[in-house]
Enzyme design. Structure first.
Site, PDB file in Angstrom:
ATOM      1  N   GLY A   1       3.566   2.549  10.730  1.00  0.00           N
ATOM      2  CA  GLY A   1       3.302   1.691  11.888  1.00  0.00           C
ATOM      3  C   GLY A   1       3.108   0.220  11.583  1.00  0.00           C
ATOM      4  O   GLY A   1       3.776  -0.641  12.164  1.00  0.00           O
TER       5      GLY A   1
ATOM      6  N   GLU B   1       0.853  -1.185   0.000  1.00  0.00           N
ATOM      7  CA  GLU B   1       0.000   0.000   0.000  1.00  0.00           C
ATOM      8  C   GLU B   1       0.894   1.243   0.000  1.00  0.00           C
ATOM      9  O   GLU B   1       1.827   1.305   0.795  1.00  0.00           O
ATOM     10  CB  GLU B   1      -0.916   0.034   1.231  1.00  0.00           C
ATOM     11  CG  GLU B   1      -1.909   1.174   1.139  1.00  0.00           C
ATOM     12  CD  GLU B   1      -2.919   1.195   2.282  1.00  0.00           C
ATOM     13  OE1 GLU B   1      -2.843   0.350   3.186  1.00  0.00           O
ATOM     14  OE2 GLU B   1      -3.781   2.075   2.251  1.00  0.00           O
TER      15      GLU B   1
ATOM     16  N   HIS C   1      -6.306  -1.963  15.237  1.00  0.00           N
ATOM     17  CA  HIS C   1      -6.556  -1.231  13.988  1.00  0.00           C
ATOM     18  C   HIS C   1      -6.332  -2.132  12.769  1.00  0.00           C
ATOM     19  O   HIS C   1      -7.204  -2.247  11.900  1.00  0.00           O
ATOM     20  CB  HIS C   1      -5.639  -0.006  13.937  1.00  0.00           C
ATOM     21  CG  HIS C   1      -5.786   0.833  12.722  1.00  0.00           C
ATOM     22  ND1 HIS C   1      -6.544   1.982  12.694  1.00  0.00           N
ATOM     23  CD2 HIS C   1      -5.288   0.697  11.470  1.00  0.00           C
ATOM     24  CE1 HIS C   1      -6.495   2.516  11.487  1.00  0.00           C
ATOM     25  NE2 HIS C   1      -5.729   1.749  10.715  1.00  0.00           N
ATOM     26  N   GLU C   2      -5.177  -2.779  12.730  1.00  0.00           N
ATOM     27  CA  GLU C   2      -4.874  -3.616  11.561  1.00  0.00           C
ATOM     28  C   GLU C   2      -5.843  -4.796  11.493  1.00  0.00           C
ATOM     29  O   GLU C   2      -6.291  -5.180  10.424  1.00  0.00           O
ATOM     30  CB  GLU C   2      -3.423  -4.110  11.580  1.00  0.00           C
ATOM     31  CG  GLU C   2      -2.371  -3.007  11.702  1.00  0.00           C
ATOM     32  CD  GLU C   2      -2.539  -1.855  10.739  1.00  0.00           C
ATOM     33  OE1 GLU C   2      -3.082  -2.037   9.640  1.00  0.00           O
ATOM     34  OE2 GLU C   2      -2.135  -0.721  11.103  1.00  0.00           O
TER      35      GLU C   2
ATOM     36  N   HIS D   1      -9.191  -3.760  10.120  1.00  0.00           N
ATOM     37  CA  HIS D   1      -9.175  -3.549   8.668  1.00  0.00           C
ATOM     38  C   HIS D   1      -9.655  -4.801   7.921  1.00  0.00           C
ATOM     39  O   HIS D   1     -10.039  -4.701   6.764  1.00  0.00           O
ATOM     40  CB  HIS D   1      -7.756  -3.219   8.186  1.00  0.00           C
ATOM     41  CG  HIS D   1      -7.439  -1.757   8.111  1.00  0.00           C
ATOM     42  ND1 HIS D   1      -8.293  -0.826   7.566  1.00  0.00           N
ATOM     43  CD2 HIS D   1      -6.322  -1.063   8.475  1.00  0.00           C
ATOM     44  CE1 HIS D   1      -7.720   0.379   7.625  1.00  0.00           C
ATOM     45  NE2 HIS D   1      -6.540   0.265   8.165  1.00  0.00           N
TER      46      HIS D   1
END
Ligand code: B3K
Ligand code: ZN
Length: 884
Positions: free
Chosen positions: A267, A127, A303-304, A307
């Site tokens: 991160g 990404e 967070h990851e 996703h």
């Protein structure tokens, strides 16, 4: 200079890709300097009329093309064109198989985008546009395929071979090489592709989903570091459970892998089934990580993981929709952390971060809407606006429709768009359909840059006993955008009597009465009248920071003192204390600048006294109350400032507070037991934060006693949090004690890069001695390297953002050293240099003489022809906004 590289991409030019690639079979024959990548693609023309005559255009940069075959026929140079980072095949059939073979050099990939090497291992970052550095491919998020991957490498050096999905086969060759085949059953865009090869230690665990499937969880780390992944593993399992319970979302593969790498541009990355993390956001134990690290790890792991639904199952149609996945996922991780820790403390920390990073961005030369209209380098748009303001918009939405309706809307969004590449319109459509709320004007939150300003004025009529509140909102002009309209604002309100007790008021001429109000504002101005108070009430506005605006009120000092002491909403209590502090600091700064004696009101000391008296009830909250706004924050309210004047004012006020509150601070400090057993829990971290806040203020006294306290704390520390708090304290003094502690720290941790980053950071931010000299010393320290992004940030980022008076030195030397660092980093890693370049954004807030000096430094950088397009885009925007 205008090259292909810096021509903007525009949202209005969006068109679907004319071909579909149903299957991609990739073979990576790994070698550090010459990896061969073979891609076999099954391609079909899509059934649009306009697509009939389209050529096939694949992205590919830095690829040494070996061969191309179309349906088994080897193509010759006349059959294709290679230009501007693209491979173009004209006159392709409607359905065909394409095979390309390329060679790439991972060892030389210092930009850390695509396939690169970190500590002798292979890893990828795709990404946003890294995939095109590995093979020819339509590298855009709306082209989704089923990927099959085969990895081959020497077994002794690279025993572990990982990619997305499930491992379906393994094998060995006689020459010592081995291979593994991976199949990802889920359609995905190229940016979610990942590959890792190397030798690791692992931490393994399992999670049973609510439907009863067992998921194998593995974290891959450096040899000997597995125990430092225990906290991350626990956070992962808590995240998986939370997403099931709150959003009803379950994990969808049989395995979930996380790999920690030491060289990473940011991160972490949510690659499907194979998250890759910067080791700084994964590895932690009490002796090497601070509470802030634990908290960040918990948030980023969540967070990851989140996703997987908000980003992977439903991805973005194009990069203009980036906040669709990022803003929403930040909101989800904020809610997770709020549930795991203290909701009030989490909200205050999030608002602090928003104001520290997003508000300046939104009012400076880099301001852009949450959905921009154009960009040059997409890497530059992973901004606080896309992430943090994006998350605030989701929160505004939730507040407007209510939590339950919001969750219905989110569910509908996931269900309607599962397996597709969606847009912000799709998200709003689901929200409107599920909630029945028309959400008038909500699009403007996405399209308008700039932080809205909300002004609130209240008048109490002593005769009619009516309180009238008038709200006005406006959004300022930003570069390239003027004439903005209102945005929907949920305004949470409450009222307090002069005795500090909550008041239950009635909306005038109605029967509606309440303690707490939520007023949706959908116009530029709004007037409300309330009845039921016998004397002028104090209004508590924007409780919980119910909308991301700059609030201007007509609160008197007495009103602020009352709110700081009595408000039942922790956010407003903190906000009132901060406002008192800000007003005090600015007044002192102005007096000092005018050569006058500073007259400091007692309100601040009283508010601090209150916080200390009440500290035991919620130490983490008290710790927040006891921190004065820092210089960067003051720079935002003092236009064309001199940062050293603000620093001086801050030091003056801090020393007064230290003197006046010595007894209370010392008692509170003494109540902390440094020998107690460590727990990373929010409660235990709160106690450490409170001790640190007291020590920090005590050190502001400048006394030997305070220095000794910091020194003792440092040498008695049993965990990294206390050690860093003490080192920060000592850094206020400089001198032998500070240097002895630094030497001891280095002696103990010189072989742990993550801890050494802290050693760099503390010194880069220290205001003692000569910060510029310190910077230069650190820059030439043998352990400094331009190739590790964490180290670059620990020095350059910490100095420029965390030491504003030094960065903005009157002679411009701060700008120069940071400019040189940017130029050096840019040679190997343009994305990292560009990110570092954003520190110059703060120059639009300093006085004219300084702006000119900053402009000179930027001019010299922009004059370099070799400057990357990433860095050029950022620096030229900042340059344009500075005074000539
Ligand atoms: N999606 C990635 C960020 C990628 C940044 C590319 N320049 C991590 C995250 O936000 O979760
Ligand atoms: Zn994200």
């Amino acid at each position: 200079m205008r090259t292909q590289e810096n021509i903007p991409v525009r949202l209005e030019d969006y068109r679907p890709f004319p071909f579909a690639i149903s299957h991609a079979s990739l073979v990576f024959d790994l070698h550090p300097t010459r990896t061969m990548v073979t891609a076999r693609l099954i391609i079909d023309r899509r059934p649009y009329e306009w697509a009939k005559s389209e050529a096939l255009k694949l992205d590919g940069i830095g690829l040494e093309l070996q061969s191309i075959e179309l349906d088994g026929r080897t193509l010759t140079a006349q059959d294709y064109l290679q230009e501007d980072g693209c491979l173009i095949l004209k006159n392709v059939p409607d359905s065909f198989k394409l095979e390309t073979k390329v060679a790439i050099n991972p060892a030389e990939n210092t930009a850390l985008s695509g396939l690169y090497m970190s500590a002798g291992r292979f890893c990828t970052q795709c990404e946003a546009e890294g995939f095109r550095h590995m093979t020819f491919w339509p590298d855009r998020p709306d082209v989704m395929s089923r990927f099959h991957v085969r990895i081959e490498a020497p077994e002794a050096e690279f025993p572990t071979l990982l990619s997305n999905g499930n491992r379906v086969a393994i094998g060995q060759y006689e020459d010592g090489r081995h291979w593994a085949a991976w199949d990802d059953p889920h359609l995905k865009p190229s940016y979610l592709f990942a590959l890792v090869a190397g030798g690791f230690d692992t931490l393994e665990d399992q999670f049973v989903t609510r439907s009863g499937r067992t998921v194998d969880l593995t974290i891959y780390v450096d040899k000997g570091a597995a125990s430092r992944a225990i906290y991350a593993m626990d956070a992962l399992k808590r995240s998986m459970k939370w997403d099931e319970e709150v959003f009803g979302r379950e994990y969808d593969l049989d395995i979930f892998n996380i790999v920690a790498v030491s060289d990473f541009n940011f991160g972490a990355m949510e690659n499907k089934g194979l998250n890759i993390f910067n080791s700084a956001l994964l590895l932690a134990d009490e002796t090497t990580a601070t509470d802030a690290d634990f908290e960040a790890i918990e948030a980023v792991v969540a967070h990851e993981y989140f996703h997987n639904w908000s980003g992977n199952r439903v991805t973005c149609r194009d990069w203009f929709q980036l906040s669709l996945k990022e803003g929403f996922t930040v909101f989800r991780d904020q809610e997770f952390s709020a549930d795991q820790r203290s909701r009030a403390v989490k909200r205050i920390k999030d608002v602090k971060a928003l104001r520290a990073r997003q508000f300046p961005e939104d009012s400076g030369p880099l301001a852009h809407p949450v959905r921009p209209k154009s960009y040059v380098k997409i890497d530059n748009f992973y901004t606080a606006t896309i992430y943090e303001k994006g998350a605030e918009i989701i929160r505004v939405l939730q507040t407007l429709v209510g939590r339950d309706a919001f969750l219905d809307g989110a569910n509908l969004y996931f269900d309607e768009n599962d397996g597709t590449a969606a847009t912000i319109e799709d998200w709003l459509h689901a929200m409107r359909t599920a909630t029945g709320n028309p959400l008038h004007g909500i699009e403007r939150w996405y399209d308008q840059a700039g932080t809205p300003c909300l002004e609130a004025r209240s008048v109490f009529d002593g005769e009619t006993k009516r309180l009238t509140i008038r709200f006005e909102q406006s959004t300022p002009d930003t570069p390239g955008q003027t004439g903005k309209s209102w945005v929907p604002l949920p305004i949470a309100l409450a009222f307090f009597g002069q005795d500090g007790a909550p008041l239950n008021l009635r909306l005038a001429d109605t029967e509606i009465a309440a303690d707490d109000w939520l007023i949706p504002m959908s116009s530029s101005s709004l007037e409300l009248q309330f009845e039921g108070a016998v004397e002028r009430p104090v209004v508590s506005y924007l409780r919980g920071f119910s909308a991301p605006v700059r609030l201007v009120t007509d609160h008197s000092d007495a009103d602020l003192a009352l709110l700081a002491a009595c408000d039942t909403d922790p956010f407003v209590r903190w906000e009132a204390t901060q406002t008192i502090a800000r007003n005090t600091l600015i007044a002192v700064a102005n007096s000092l600048a005018a050569g006058q004696e500073a007259d400091v009101s007692q309100d601040l000391a009283r508010a601090f006294q209150g916080a200390l008296a009440d500290a035991a009830r919620d130490p983490a909250f008290a710790a927040l109350l006891l921190r004065l706004p820092d210089v960067s924050e003051l720079m935002q309210v003092q236009p064309l400032c001199d940062p050293s004047n603000l620093l001086e004012a801050r030091a003056f006020v801090r020393s007064l507070l230290a003197e006046q509150l010595d007894r209370e601070l010392s008692d509170c400090f003494a109540r902390y037991d440094p020998a107690q057993a460590f727990s990373p829990s929010a409660a235990a971290a709160g106690q450490r934060a409170l001790m640190a806040a007291c020590l920090d203020l005590l050190c502001a006294s400048g006394t030997d006693r305070a220095a000794m306290r910091a020194e003792n704390t440092f040498f008695a520390a049993r965990n990294m949090t206390d050690m860093i708090s003490a080192l920060d304290g000592l850094s206020q003094f400089g001198g032998p004690r500070y240097h002895a502690a630094l030497a001891a720290f280095k002696g103990k941790f010189s072989d742990n890069a993550l801890v050494m980053d802290k050693w760099f950071r503390v010194q880069a931010m220290a205001i003692c001695e000569d910060p510029l000299l310190t910077f230069k010393k650190l820059r030439s320290d043998p352990s400094f390297t331009l190739l590790n992004p964490n180290r670059v940030r620990a020095l350059g980022g910490a100095f420029a953002s965390g030491n504003p008076a030094a960065f903005h030195r009157a002679d411009g030397a701060g700008y120069q050293v940071v400019g040189e660092l940017i130029a050096d980093v840019d040679r190997t890693n343009g994305a990292l240099a560009a990110r570092l370049g954003t520190v110059f954004e703060s120059c639009s807030r300093v006085n004219e003489a300084r702006q000119k000096l900053a402009r000179g430094t930027l001019q010299a950088l922009l004059d370099r022809n070799s400057l990357s397009a990433n860095t050029r885009e950022i620096l030229s925007k900042i340059y344009d906004g500075l005074m000539a």
